[in-house]
Scaffold this active site. Structure first.
Site, PDB file in Angstrom:
ATOM      1  N   GLU A  25       0.850  -1.190   0.000  1.00  0.00           N
ATOM      2  CA  GLU A  25       0.000   0.000   0.000  1.00  0.00           C
ATOM      3  C   GLU A  25       0.886   1.239   0.000  1.00  0.00           C
ATOM      4  OE1 GLU A  25      -3.349  -0.313   2.675  1.00  0.00           O
ATOM      5  OE2 GLU A  25      -4.150  -2.001   1.529  1.00  0.00           O
TER       6      GLU A  25
HETATM    7  C1  HEC Z   1      -3.056   1.473  -1.923  1.00  0.00           C
HETATM    8  C2  HEC Z   1      -4.416   1.829  -1.649  1.00  0.00           C
HETATM    9  C3  HEC Z   1      -4.754   2.237  -0.239  1.00  0.00           C
HETATM   10  C4  HEC Z   1      -4.187   3.282   0.490  1.00  0.00           C
HETATM   11  C5  HEC Z   1      -3.091   4.218   0.064  1.00  0.00           C
HETATM   12  C6  HEC Z   1      -4.933   3.326   1.730  1.00  0.00           C
HETATM   13  N1  HEC Z   1      -5.883   2.365   1.768  1.00  0.00           N
HETATM   14 FE1  HEC Z   1      -7.261   2.100   3.198  1.00  0.00          FE
HETATM   15  N2  HEC Z   1      -7.793   0.352   2.365  1.00  0.00           N
HETATM   16  C7  HEC Z   1      -7.296  -0.160   1.178  1.00  0.00           C
HETATM   17  C8  HEC Z   1      -7.694  -1.543   1.029  1.00  0.00           C
HETATM   18  C9  HEC Z   1      -7.377  -2.468  -0.128  1.00  0.00           C
HETATM   19  C10 HEC Z   1      -8.432  -1.859   2.190  1.00  0.00           C
HETATM   20  C11 HEC Z   1      -9.016  -3.222   2.533  1.00  0.00           C
HETATM   21  C12 HEC Z   1      -7.892  -4.130   2.977  1.00  0.00           C
HETATM   22  C13 HEC Z   1      -8.372  -5.430   3.581  1.00  0.00           C
HETATM   23  O1  HEC Z   1      -9.544  -5.549   3.915  1.00  0.00           O
HETATM   24  O2  HEC Z   1      -7.551  -6.326   3.774  1.00  0.00           O
HETATM   25  C14 HEC Z   1      -8.492  -0.637   2.990  1.00  0.00           C
HETATM   26  C15 HEC Z   1      -9.213  -0.494   4.170  1.00  0.00           C
HETATM   27  C16 HEC Z   1      -9.354   0.698   4.854  1.00  0.00           C
HETATM   28  C17 HEC Z   1     -10.305   0.947   5.910  1.00  0.00           C
HETATM   29  C18 HEC Z   1     -11.348  -0.043   6.443  1.00  0.00           C
HETATM   30  C19 HEC Z   1     -12.716   0.237   5.887  1.00  0.00           C
HETATM   31  C20 HEC Z   1     -13.698  -0.834   6.264  1.00  0.00           C
HETATM   32  O3  HEC Z   1     -14.893  -0.616   6.154  1.00  0.00           O
HETATM   33  O4  HEC Z   1     -13.278  -1.922   6.660  1.00  0.00           O
HETATM   34  C21 HEC Z   1     -10.112   2.226   6.348  1.00  0.00           C
HETATM   35  C22 HEC Z   1     -10.868   2.956   7.435  1.00  0.00           C
HETATM   36  C23 HEC Z   1      -9.014   2.758   5.575  1.00  0.00           C
HETATM   37  N3  HEC Z   1      -8.603   1.813   4.667  1.00  0.00           N
HETATM   38  C24 HEC Z   1      -8.431   3.994   5.783  1.00  0.00           C
HETATM   39  C25 HEC Z   1      -7.213   4.360   5.200  1.00  0.00           C
HETATM   40  C26 HEC Z   1      -6.360   5.432   5.674  1.00  0.00           C
HETATM   41  C27 HEC Z   1      -6.654   6.317   6.871  1.00  0.00           C
HETATM   42  C28 HEC Z   1      -5.295   5.479   4.834  1.00  0.00           C
HETATM   43  C29 HEC Z   1      -4.098   6.398   4.896  1.00  0.00           C
HETATM   44  C30 HEC Z   1      -3.296   6.266   6.099  1.00  0.00           C
HETATM   45  C31 HEC Z   1      -5.496   4.444   3.835  1.00  0.00           C
HETATM   46  N4  HEC Z   1      -6.641   3.767   4.117  1.00  0.00           N
HETATM   47  C32 HEC Z   1      -4.662   4.234   2.757  1.00  0.00           C
HETATM   48  C33 HEC Z   1      -6.551   0.552   0.260  1.00  0.00           C
HETATM   49  C34 HEC Z   1      -5.791   1.652   0.592  1.00  0.00           C
END
Ligand code: HEC
Ligand code: HEC
Length: 435
Positions: free
Chosen positions: A200
């Site tokens: 990520e």
């Molecule tokens: C490269 C793309 C990417 C980036 C950059 C990213 N995310 Fe995500 N995010 C994801 C993915 C894919 C998941 C699901 C992963 C899993 O379930 O294993 C996720 C899951 C989440 C969730 C959970 C939502 C739920 O309903 O379960 C949250 C909240 C979240 N991210 C916040 C953030 C925050 C805050 C940041 C920055 C610090 C961030 N993400 C950066 C791709 C990204």
């Protein structure tokens, strides 16, 4: 009530008849034969009558009690739905609820404007990634895609392709479990995951914190949020991101306006779909105002927010590779997935943990089949016989059919969960298929 009076009359009548019989027996029969005096005869009548009265009262009480019980359980016809042969459960059904206007926050870390402002800045700042190329918002687009990225699975640092779909950040603040497999229990616990995740943002957390510490404007922002002289650390970084995410909520959907009294907010098709959402059983898992049992707002708090998916055999598993990834397998719960919220689901295509299904109507068809045990289609329904090698038992099931019209009604209802504010970002594809 008329029937209660009838019962009472019967009881009193029975006692009277018993009394008269006792008097006649004592005076005409027993008295003369046993040569009893008048006083002895009166005593005998009183003794016999006491028994008769007690017996009569007992009968009346038993009858009245069992009658009240029956009255209580008597079913009431509240409507006839000829289109849906599924089970209609009218008793104990929870009331629908709108989304609250404020997300629950930890008691020891109340929200303040300074924390929210810091969290917003961090969320949009690529400084959190190894090479400064990605921010949280790169994958969680707050305008388009309902806070997701519109891709099947995420694309991270150096173009690395992830294995899971990016979920929405809108209303994540209401979830008691985060990530598809529910491995995080709070936004704070979740927030640091993506920064250090090698596919990520790929950064070293200590390096990110040192980088923020070299920027005087960040030092000032952390002090404004957490008090003068506070150091920048991972805990406060996570808390600030979470404080901002708690403002990302959408209590402004047509569904919420409908509950607030605007009955024109939903179309007749959407109201039919809302009813089917209950009778087909979607609501068993997608429960409460967040439409997820894994929500902080879900009814029966403490009941599991995880379910086996797919839970019934179907051709969909192979077609959409639904069992390649086994969800919560790392915590010993292979095949279990967190029940996701359905808020803004219209905007967060493609669907499921692997983003394999592009169309909402198809997602509804799959859910109805593999989670609710229905057969979708307008043709005849075959009885299915399944053998379980594990329990060595046969199961015989004749699923009740769900028509394509009903599937479309449910999909239309799901679109009533789209925030008015985000609705401007509907695509032509999501607008199709609603009447
Ligand atoms: C490269 C793309 C990417 C980036 C950059 C990213 N995310 Fe995500 N995010 C994801 C993915 C894919 C998941 C699901 C992963 C899993 O379930 O294993 C996720 C899951 C989440 C969730 C959970 C939502 C739920 O309903 O379960 C949250 C909240 C979240 N991210 C916040 C953030 C925050 C805050 C940041 C920055 C610090 C961030 N993400 C950066 C791709 C990204
Ligand atoms: C037995 C529990 C259960 C029932 C019943 C159920 N669902 Fe689900 N639903 C889930 C789970 C678990 C997932 C997550 C699947 C995954 O991780 O890929 C899900 C995912 C979804 C998604 C995809 C969400 C997304 O963001 O990708 C939609 C849409 C959906 N359900 C709609 C429905 C509808 C409509 C019904 C009724 C026909 C229904 N569900 C019935 C448990 C259930």
């Amino acid at each position: 009530m008329f029937e209660d009076h009838l019962l009472l009359a019967t009881g009193v009548g029975a006692i009277a008849v018993g009394l008269v019989a006792a008097i006649l027996i004592v005076w005409r029969d027993l008295g003369p034969v046993a040569r009893l005096s008048s006083i002895q005869r009166v005593a005998l009548v009183v003794a016999l009558a006491g028994g008769v009265i007690a017996f009569g009262l007992k009968l009346t009480v038993i009858e009245t009690l069992s009658h009240t019980g029956r009255d209580h359980l008597a079913p009431v016809l509240v409507g006839v739905d000829r289109s849906d042969p599924g089970p209609v459960i009218e008793v104990g059904r929870p009331a629908w609820q709108a989304l609250p206007a404020v997300a629950p926050a930890p008691a020891d870390d109340p929200s303040t404007p300074a924390k929210v402002a810091l969290g917003r800045r961090l969320f949009f700042d690529p400084v959190l990634s190894r090479d400064g190329s990605l921010s949280c918002a790169s994958c969680h687009d707050l305008e388009r895609a309902g806070g997701a990225d519109g891709r099947p699975t995420a694309v991270g640092i150096d173009g690395a392709i992830g294995t899971r779909n990016t979920p929405a950040v809108w209303n994540a603040a209401f979830q008691a479990r985060l990530f598809w497999d529910g491995r995080a229990r709070s936004l704070e616990e979740q927030a640091l995951g993506p920064i250090a995740n090698p596919i990520e943002m790929g950064a070293d957390l200590d390096e990110v914190i040192a980088r923020l510490g070299r920027d005087p404007t960040y030092v000032a922002a952390f002090e404004a949020a957490y008090g003068p002289g506070t150091a920048i650390d991972a805990d406060r970084l996570a808390r600030a991101l979470a404080a901002f995410e708690r403002t990302l909520i959408t209590p402004d959907a047509p569904f919420d306006r409908f509950l607030a009294g605007d009955t024109a907010a939903l179309t007749p098709q959407q109201i039919r779909g809302m009813s089917l959402f209950e009778t087909v059983g979607c609501i068993v898992c997608h429960a409460g105002p967040g439409f997820s049992r894994a929500s902080l707002l879900a009814p029966e708090a403490g009941s599991s927010g995880f379910r086996l998916f797919p839970s019934l055999a179907s051709p969909y598993a192979a077609r959409y590779r639904l069992t390649d990834d086994l969800g919560a397998a790392k915590t010993g719960r292979a095949g279990l997935w967190r029940i996701p919220s359905l808020r803004n689901v219209e905007l967060t295509a493609p669907y499921f943990h692997n983003g394999s299904v592009a169309d909402l109507t198809e997602a509804v068809r799959i859910m109805a089949t593999v989670q609710a045990g229905r057969v979708v289609g307008d043709g005849p329904v075959a009885t299915q016989v399944e053998w379980s090698p594990e329990t060595k038992r046969l199961t015989r099931r004749t699923p009740s059919p769900l028509t394509e019209t009903e599937v479309a009604d449910i999909a239309a209802f799901l679109k009533s969960l789209t925030s008015d504010r985000l609705a401007g970002h509907r695509t032509a594809a999501t607008l199709a298929g609603t009447d």
